[in-house]
Scaffold this active site. Structure first.
Site, PDB file in Angstrom:
ATOM      1  N   ASN A 102       0.824  -1.210   0.000  1.00  0.00           N
ATOM      2  CA  ASN A 102       0.000   0.000   0.000  1.00  0.00           C
ATOM      3  C   ASN A 102       0.854   1.254   0.000  1.00  0.00           C
ATOM      4  OD1 ASN A 102      -2.084  -1.829   0.163  1.00  0.00           O
ATOM      5  ND2 ASN A 102      -2.375  -1.574   2.374  1.00  0.00           N
ATOM      6  N   ASP A 104      -0.435   4.277   1.174  1.00  0.00           N
ATOM      7  CA  ASP A 104      -1.295   5.248   1.868  1.00  0.00           C
ATOM      8  C   ASP A 104      -0.813   5.694   3.251  1.00  0.00           C
ATOM      9  OD1 ASP A 104      -3.666   2.503   2.446  1.00  0.00           O
ATOM     10  OD2 ASP A 104      -1.883   3.070   3.593  1.00  0.00           O
ATOM     11  N   HIS A 119       5.937  -0.516  -2.735  1.00  0.00           N
ATOM     12  CA  HIS A 119       5.460   0.199  -3.923  1.00  0.00           C
ATOM     13  C   HIS A 119       5.456   1.712  -3.742  1.00  0.00           C
ATOM     14  CE1 HIS A 119       3.187  -3.737  -5.087  1.00  0.00           C
ATOM     15  NE2 HIS A 119       4.468  -3.785  -5.367  1.00  0.00           N
ATOM     16  N   CYS A 146       9.387  20.097 -12.375  1.00  0.00           N
ATOM     17  CA  CYS A 146      10.495  19.952 -11.424  1.00  0.00           C
ATOM     18  C   CYS A 146      11.259  21.278 -11.341  1.00  0.00           C
ATOM     19  CB  CYS A 146      11.421  18.837 -11.897  1.00  0.00           C
ATOM     20  SG  CYS A 146      12.969  18.733 -10.969  1.00  0.00           S
ATOM     21  N   CYS A 149      14.950  20.503 -13.095  1.00  0.00           N
ATOM     22  CA  CYS A 149      15.195  20.215 -14.529  1.00  0.00           C
ATOM     23  C   CYS A 149      14.020  20.599 -15.410  1.00  0.00           C
ATOM     24  CB  CYS A 149      15.512  18.722 -14.703  1.00  0.00           C
ATOM     25  SG  CYS A 149      14.061  17.670 -14.562  1.00  0.00           S
ATOM     26  N   THR A 187      -4.669  -9.026   0.489  1.00  0.00           N
ATOM     27  CA  THR A 187      -4.087  -8.947  -0.844  1.00  0.00           C
ATOM     28  C   THR A 187      -4.602 -10.088  -1.708  1.00  0.00           C
ATOM     29  OG1 THR A 187      -2.043  -8.820  -2.144  1.00  0.00           O
ATOM     30  CG2 THR A 187      -1.988 -10.230  -0.184  1.00  0.00           C
ATOM     31  N   SER A 188      -4.865  -9.746  -2.964  1.00  0.00           N
ATOM     32  CA  SER A 188      -5.361 -10.759  -3.912  1.00  0.00           C
ATOM     33  C   SER A 188      -4.194 -11.575  -4.454  1.00  0.00           C
ATOM     34  CB  SER A 188      -6.081 -10.071  -5.081  1.00  0.00           C
ATOM     35  OG  SER A 188      -5.146  -9.236  -5.766  1.00  0.00           O
ATOM     36  N   ASN A 212      -8.493 -12.691   4.757  1.00  0.00           N
ATOM     37  CA  ASN A 212      -9.153 -12.142   3.571  1.00  0.00           C
ATOM     38  C   ASN A 212     -10.608 -12.604   3.621  1.00  0.00           C
ATOM     39  OD1 ASN A 212      -9.937 -11.544   0.829  1.00  0.00           O
ATOM     40  ND2 ASN A 212      -7.771 -11.546   0.285  1.00  0.00           N
ATOM     41  N   PRO A 213     -11.564 -11.759   3.216  1.00  0.00           N
ATOM     42  CA  PRO A 213     -12.961 -12.250   3.209  1.00  0.00           C
ATOM     43  C   PRO A 213     -13.209 -13.336   2.166  1.00  0.00           C
ATOM     44  CG  PRO A 213     -12.879  -9.838   3.067  1.00  0.00           C
ATOM     45  CD  PRO A 213     -11.486 -10.341   2.890  1.00  0.00           C
TER      46      PRO A 213
HETATM   47  C1  BV8 Z   1       8.249  -5.456 -11.730  1.00  0.00           C
HETATM   48  C2  BV8 Z   1       1.547   1.276  -6.718  1.00  0.00           C
HETATM   49  C3  BV8 Z   1      10.317  -5.841 -12.778  1.00  0.00           C
HETATM   50  C4  BV8 Z   1       0.900   2.158  -7.738  1.00  0.00           C
HETATM   51  C5  BV8 Z   1       1.253  -1.006  -7.558  1.00  0.00           C
HETATM   52  C6  BV8 Z   1       2.861 -11.508 -15.732  1.00  0.00           C
HETATM   53  C7  BV8 Z   1       2.952 -12.380 -14.667  1.00  0.00           C
HETATM   54  C8  BV8 Z   1       3.516 -11.984 -13.468  1.00  0.00           C
HETATM   55  C9  BV8 Z   1       3.989 -10.684 -13.325  1.00  0.00           C
HETATM   56  C10 BV8 Z   1       3.880  -9.840 -14.382  1.00  0.00           C
HETATM   57  C11 BV8 Z   1       3.329 -10.228 -15.581  1.00  0.00           C
HETATM   58  N1  BV8 Z   1       3.373  -9.159 -16.416  1.00  0.00           N
HETATM   59  C12 BV8 Z   1       3.936  -8.101 -15.784  1.00  0.00           C
HETATM   60  C13 BV8 Z   1       4.254  -8.529 -14.553  1.00  0.00           C
HETATM   61  C14 BV8 Z   1       4.887  -7.762 -13.557  1.00  0.00           C
HETATM   62  C15 BV8 Z   1       3.870  -6.827 -12.884  1.00  0.00           C
HETATM   63  C16 BV8 Z   1       2.655  -7.576 -12.382  1.00  0.00           C
HETATM   64  O1  BV8 Z   1       2.701  -8.205 -11.348  1.00  0.00           O
HETATM   65  N2  BV8 Z   1       1.552  -7.505 -13.133  1.00  0.00           N
HETATM   66  C17 BV8 Z   1       0.345  -8.200 -12.724  1.00  0.00           C
HETATM   67  C18 BV8 Z   1      -0.831  -7.252 -12.879  1.00  0.00           C
HETATM   68  C19 BV8 Z   1       0.211  -9.434 -13.587  1.00  0.00           C
HETATM   69  N3  BV8 Z   1       4.595  -6.290 -11.768  1.00  0.00           N
HETATM   70  C20 BV8 Z   1       5.309  -5.191 -11.956  1.00  0.00           C
HETATM   71  O2  BV8 Z   1       5.330  -4.552 -12.981  1.00  0.00           O
HETATM   72  C21 BV8 Z   1       6.159  -4.784 -10.759  1.00  0.00           C
HETATM   73  N4  BV8 Z   1       7.476  -4.499 -11.206  1.00  0.00           N
HETATM   74  O3  BV8 Z   1       7.870  -6.575 -11.954  1.00  0.00           O
HETATM   75  O4  BV8 Z   1       9.514  -5.009 -11.995  1.00  0.00           O
HETATM   76  C22 BV8 Z   1      10.288  -5.212 -14.138  1.00  0.00           C
HETATM   77  C23 BV8 Z   1      11.088  -4.109 -14.342  1.00  0.00           C
HETATM   78  C24 BV8 Z   1      11.107  -3.529 -15.614  1.00  0.00           C
HETATM   79  C25 BV8 Z   1      10.292  -4.055 -16.640  1.00  0.00           C
HETATM   80  C26 BV8 Z   1       9.461  -5.153 -16.389  1.00  0.00           C
HETATM   81  C27 BV8 Z   1       9.440  -5.738 -15.137  1.00  0.00           C
HETATM   82  C28 BV8 Z   1       5.600  -3.518 -10.148  1.00  0.00           C
HETATM   83  C29 BV8 Z   1       4.278  -3.836  -9.481  1.00  0.00           C
HETATM   84  C30 BV8 Z   1       3.870  -2.630  -8.639  1.00  0.00           C
HETATM   85  C31 BV8 Z   1       2.723  -1.925  -9.293  1.00  0.00           C
HETATM   86  N5  BV8 Z   1       2.243  -0.871  -8.399  1.00  0.00           N
HETATM   87  N6  BV8 Z   1       0.885  -0.034  -6.705  1.00  0.00           N
HETATM   88  C32 BV8 Z   1      -0.506   2.502  -7.346  1.00  0.00           C
HETATM   89  O5  BV8 Z   1      -0.978   2.094  -6.275  1.00  0.00           O
HETATM   90  O6  BV8 Z   1      -1.132   3.243  -8.140  1.00  0.00           O
HETATM   91  S1  BV8 Z   1       0.462  -2.487  -7.523  1.00  0.00           S
HETATM   92  C33 BV8 Z   1      -1.044  -2.213  -6.787  1.00  0.00           C
HETATM   93  O7  BV8 Z   1      -1.847  -3.277  -7.172  1.00  0.00           O
HETATM   94  C34 BV8 Z   1      -0.970  -2.279  -5.302  1.00  0.00           C
HETATM   95  O8  BV8 Z   1       0.155  -1.699  -4.765  1.00  0.00           O
HETATM   96  C35 BV8 Z   1      -1.045  -3.732  -5.027  1.00  0.00           C
HETATM   97  O9  BV8 Z   1       0.204  -4.309  -4.987  1.00  0.00           O
HETATM   98  C36 BV8 Z   1      -1.762  -4.226  -6.232  1.00  0.00           C
HETATM   99  C37 BV8 Z   1      -3.163  -4.524  -5.854  1.00  0.00           C
HETATM  100  O10 BV8 Z   1      -3.083  -5.676  -5.176  1.00  0.00           O
HETATM  101  P1  BV8 Z   1      -3.772  -5.784  -3.745  1.00  0.00           P
HETATM  102  O11 BV8 Z   1      -3.092  -4.886  -2.794  1.00  0.00           O
HETATM  103  O12 BV8 Z   1      -3.799  -7.228  -3.474  1.00  0.00           O
HETATM  104  O13 BV8 Z   1      -5.229  -5.202  -3.929  1.00  0.00           O
HETATM  105  P2  BV8 Z   1      -6.431  -5.936  -4.640  1.00  0.00           P
HETATM  106  O14 BV8 Z   1      -7.500  -4.927  -4.841  1.00  0.00           O
HETATM  107  O15 BV8 Z   1      -5.922  -6.733  -5.797  1.00  0.00           O
HETATM  108  O16 BV8 Z   1      -6.922  -7.016  -3.554  1.00  0.00           O
HETATM  109  C38 BV8 Z   1      -7.492  -6.574  -2.353  1.00  0.00           C
HETATM  110  C39 BV8 Z   1      -7.734  -7.831  -1.537  1.00  0.00           C
HETATM  111  O17 BV8 Z   1      -8.221  -7.429  -0.272  1.00  0.00           O
HETATM  112  C40 BV8 Z   1      -8.775  -8.745  -2.154  1.00  0.00           C
HETATM  113  O18 BV8 Z   1      -8.296 -10.074  -2.106  1.00  0.00           O
HETATM  114  C41 BV8 Z   1      -9.992  -8.568  -1.235  1.00  0.00           C
HETATM  115  O19 BV8 Z   1     -10.719  -9.771  -1.098  1.00  0.00           O
HETATM  116  C42 BV8 Z   1      -9.326  -8.233   0.069  1.00  0.00           C
HETATM  117  N7  BV8 Z   1     -10.132  -7.452   0.993  1.00  0.00           N
HETATM  118  C43 BV8 Z   1     -11.141  -6.592   0.701  1.00  0.00           C
HETATM  119  N8  BV8 Z   1     -11.622  -6.073   1.861  1.00  0.00           N
HETATM  120  C44 BV8 Z   1     -10.879  -6.609   2.885  1.00  0.00           C
HETATM  121  C45 BV8 Z   1      -9.930  -7.479   2.324  1.00  0.00           C
HETATM  122  N9  BV8 Z   1      -9.057  -8.173   3.073  1.00  0.00           N
HETATM  123  C46 BV8 Z   1      -9.125  -8.012   4.411  1.00  0.00           C
HETATM  124  N10 BV8 Z   1      -9.995  -7.185   5.020  1.00  0.00           N
HETATM  125  C47 BV8 Z   1     -10.885  -6.475   4.296  1.00  0.00           C
HETATM  126  N11 BV8 Z   1     -11.785  -5.654   4.914  1.00  0.00           N
END
Ligand code: BV8
Length: 245
Positions: A102, A104, A119, A146, A149, A187-188, A212-213
């Site tokens: 997160n 936040d 992140h 900036c 620059c 986290t999903s 997780n729910p």
């Molecule tokens: C990288 C910041 C190397 C920005 C974020 C194919 C396969 C595997 C990986 C990849 C692929 N293709 C590309 C990739 C890599 C890619 C990736 O993983 N893509 C995914 C979509 C397939 N990853 C990257 O690019 C990472 N970098 O790999 O670098 C590289 C370098 C150069 C060139 C290439 C590669 C960077 C990833 C970081 C991205 N930035 N956030 C912003 O916030 O705007 S990610 C962002 O999404 C969040 O930070 C978080 O990580 C993600 C969301 O996931 P969650 O946090 O899990 O949130 P989500 O909504 O999904 O789930 C919420 C969960 O909570 C649910 O399960 C729900 O049931 C549950 N919930 C709901 N209510 C509750 C609850 N749980 C408990 N209590 C509750 N009340």
């Protein structure tokens, strides 16, 4: 909520505990998660279309305004009982590390100290060209320029296809590999490399706990699964294990 005696005993004896949190732990603070539909103005965009360097290059104003909207949400949000319970847990365990996806700051605002931000953080701003954090600027353009620059400023967060901060990621891997207990909370497990941390912990013999729910791709390999909201189950777990309200 019922907890297994095995989980309670393990936690009471644990010296090294690590936690990975995702957007779900901030859901009860009113911050929408990623997989829920983006609300209002942003309903027509998927985060993965906006949270990339290419999206910023293509439409810097749109991306900047998306983050300005989210920054407003975060500023108005408050930590919830789930955040506070993790801050309590940190006080009870000799070596406790909170790894968050997160951006936040709610963990720090709840009192968590040892926090690894994989992140980045939405409250920080950096230069898109130089990568250096910029605290103040006079430019009233959108996005602002900036002061060093004249390139665009951007939020200091890790976008898709950007590398994670090397130190943060290295420490996260080391912590996951040596944890006795590893929690995956809210986290999903859809985003790499963060989602590989609970798997690494499990492979290195940690007792793993998912909160997780709903079930995720990790649920089947977790030692314990607490189905429910983090804001409800975490305070209850901390009360039962350490007697803290
Ligand atoms: C990288 C910041 C190397 C920005 C974020 C194919 C396969 C595997 C990986 C990849 C692929 N293709 C590309 C990739 C890599 C890619 C990736 O993983 N893509 C995914 C979509 C397939 N990853 C990257 O690019 C990472 N970098 O790999 O670098 C590289 C370098 C150069 C060139 C290439 C590669 C960077 C990833 C970081 C991205 N930035 N956030 C912003 O916030 O705007 S990610 C962002 O999404 C969040 O930070 C978080 O990580 C993600 C969301 O996931 P969650 O946090 O899990 O949130 P989500 O909504 O999904 O789930 C919420 C969960 O909570 C649910 O399960 C729900 O049931 C549950 N919930 C709901 N209510 C509750 C609850 N749980 C408990 N209590 C509750 N009340």
């Amino acid at each position: 909520m019922e907890f297994s005696l095995e989980l309670l005993t393990t936690l009471r004896a644990a010296a090294r505990v690590a936690v990975l949190t995702g957007a779900g732990i901030s859901a009860e603070s009113g911050i929408p998660t990623f997989r829920e539909a983006q609300t209002g103005l942003w309903a027509q965009y998927a985060p993965t279309e906006l949270a990339t360097p290419d999206a910023f290059r293509r439409n810097p104003k749109l991306v900047w305004e998306w983050y300005a909207w989210r920054r407003e949400l975060v500023a108005r949000a408050a930590p919830n009982p789930g955040h506070f319970a993790l801050a309590e847990m940190e006080q009870q365990i000799r070596s406790f590390t909170l790894i968050t996806q997160n951006i936040d700051s709610l963990h720090q605002r709840a009192g968590s100290i040892n926090v690894i931000e994989l992140h980045g953080n939405i409250v920080r701003t950096k230069c898109f060209n130089e990568g250096t954090v910029v605290d103040t600027w006079t430019s009233d353009e959108i996005p602002p320029r900036c002061p060093h620059c004249n390139g665009y400023l951007r939020p200091d967060v890790v976008w898709f296809n950007e590398s994670l901060p090397a130190d943060a990621l290295r420490t996260a891997y080391e912590t996951a590999a040596s944890a006795e207990v590893f929690f995956s909370i809210g986290t999903s497990a859809a985003v790499q490399p963060a989602a590989s941390l609970p798997v690494l912990a499990h492979q290195n013999g940690a007792v793993t706990v998912e909160i997780n729910p709903v079930s995720t791709s990790l649920t089947h390999q977790m030692t314990h699964v607490l189905t429910g909201k983090a804001g409800e189950s975490l305070p209850e777990l901390v009360r039962v294990v350490w007697g803290i309200k």
